[in-house]
Design an enzyme around this catalytic site. Sequence first.
Site, PDB file in Angstrom:
ATOM      1  N   ASP A 170       0.597  -1.162  -0.105  1.00 19.02           N
ATOM      2  CA  ASP A 170       0.000  -0.113  -0.179  1.00 19.02           C
ATOM      3  C   ASP A 170       1.012   1.248  -0.057  1.00 19.02           C
ATOM      4  O   ASP A 170       1.491   1.556   0.909  1.00 19.02           O
ATOM      5  CB  ASP A 170      -0.873  -0.039   1.205  1.00 19.02           C
ATOM      6  CG  ASP A 170      -1.848  -1.182   1.362  1.00 19.02           C
ATOM      7  OD1 ASP A 170      -1.657  -2.350   0.794  1.00 19.02           O
ATOM      8  OD2 ASP A 170      -3.160  -0.788   1.591  1.00 19.02           O
TER       9      ASP A 170
ATOM     10  N   LYS B 130      -6.874   3.379  -3.570  1.00 20.62           N
ATOM     11  CA  LYS B 130      -7.297   3.325  -2.204  1.00 20.62           C
ATOM     12  C   LYS B 130      -7.609   4.878  -1.917  1.00 20.62           C
ATOM     13  O   LYS B 130      -6.622   5.783  -2.178  1.00 20.62           O
ATOM     14  CB  LYS B 130      -6.250   2.779  -1.494  1.00 20.62           C
ATOM     15  CG  LYS B 130      -6.402   2.748   0.090  1.00 20.62           C
ATOM     16  CD  LYS B 130      -5.306   1.970   0.940  1.00 20.62           C
ATOM     17  CE  LYS B 130      -5.298   2.269   2.298  1.00 20.62           C
ATOM     18  NZ  LYS B 130      -4.124   1.388   3.008  1.00 20.62           N
TER      19      LYS B 130
ATOM     20  N   LYS C 107     -10.091   0.258  -2.636  1.00 20.64           N
ATOM     21  CA  LYS C 107     -10.034   0.098  -1.243  1.00 20.64           C
ATOM     22  C   LYS C 107     -10.590   1.278  -0.352  1.00 20.64           C
ATOM     23  O   LYS C 107      -9.645   2.249  -0.171  1.00 20.64           O
ATOM     24  CB  LYS C 107      -8.746  -0.424  -0.743  1.00 20.64           C
ATOM     25  CG  LYS C 107      -8.550  -0.405   1.002  1.00 20.64           C
ATOM     26  CD  LYS C 107      -7.043  -1.062   1.095  1.00 20.64           C
ATOM     27  CE  LYS C 107      -7.018  -1.204   2.355  1.00 20.64           C
ATOM     28  NZ  LYS C 107      -5.547  -1.692   2.885  1.00 20.64           N
TER      29      LYS C 107
END
Length: 315
Positions: free
Chosen positions: A152, A215, A251
């Site tokens: 991430d 995300k 996400k």
Amino acid sequence: MPTTAPAFSDATASDSALRRFLFGLPGVDAVGLEARAASLGTRSIKTTAKAYAIDLAISMIDLTTLEGADTPGKVRALAAKAVNPDPTDRTTPHTAAVCVYPDMAATAAASLAGSGVKVASVATAFPAGRAALDVKLADVRDAVAAGADEIDMVIDRGAFLSGRFLKVYEEILAVKAECGTARLKVIFETGELSTYDNIRRASWIGMLAGADFIKTSTGKVATNATPANTLLMLEAVRDFRAQTGVQIGVKPAGGIRTTKDAVKFLVLVNETAGEDWLDPHWFRFGASSLLNDLLMQRQKLSTGRYSGPDYVTVD
């Protein structure tokens, strides 16, 4: 994966080309976006569908600990909970992943071996992203070497907000190259991007650069995932697949704490991107407290009695 989707290779040929492409995207109707997100959030879910939604949401959680006080013991405990969220009910699905800092990735990997739960690691000088590129890439290499299945990363918001879009694009490309077989989630920190138009532009930069997921947030700022910014990103991945055939995950992270919240987001997914995204491979919740509420609601559905917080672990 090619450096960018073939259908858009001209868009990333230069800084000016990328700027023209991004500013050529349709403007976002903020009022309409927020109204649609609010409308979808009012959909009622019946008991059978709710039970399915709770299990699906559990299976989509990246169970997260990203604190300075993290210890190997805390990570091992979190991993145990990810594998077996409710020790009293073995039918409870495991979570999608455990998300930790790079120095805890090896501990998480050892604890999760053979479980089916992925190891996700934040990287690239999370959460601010204020570091030189070689430092960020070393961060990624360390996490992957330690056993991370997923990375991430955070984008350089300073570069984005000052209009250096190609720099953001090239940095994502460089991180993607270091990931190897690990899947890459690109964090925009939507609360710092100021406008919905910027969130749409960031989404396209991430997708063009080869992100496996886009995300919303780090969970470290005041405004994190919202129904509206997640809806906008779902529209982006839907449109990207329609034009390229490439599917990319979404996400939302930060601020999603209750079963009611999670169900609202699943409705957004189903009604915007479609059923293909109703799968942990394509949709995740970045959360630390959501799992407990899902477990309590799951226990209530199965027993008819409300289970309080004393019946679930704190972490």
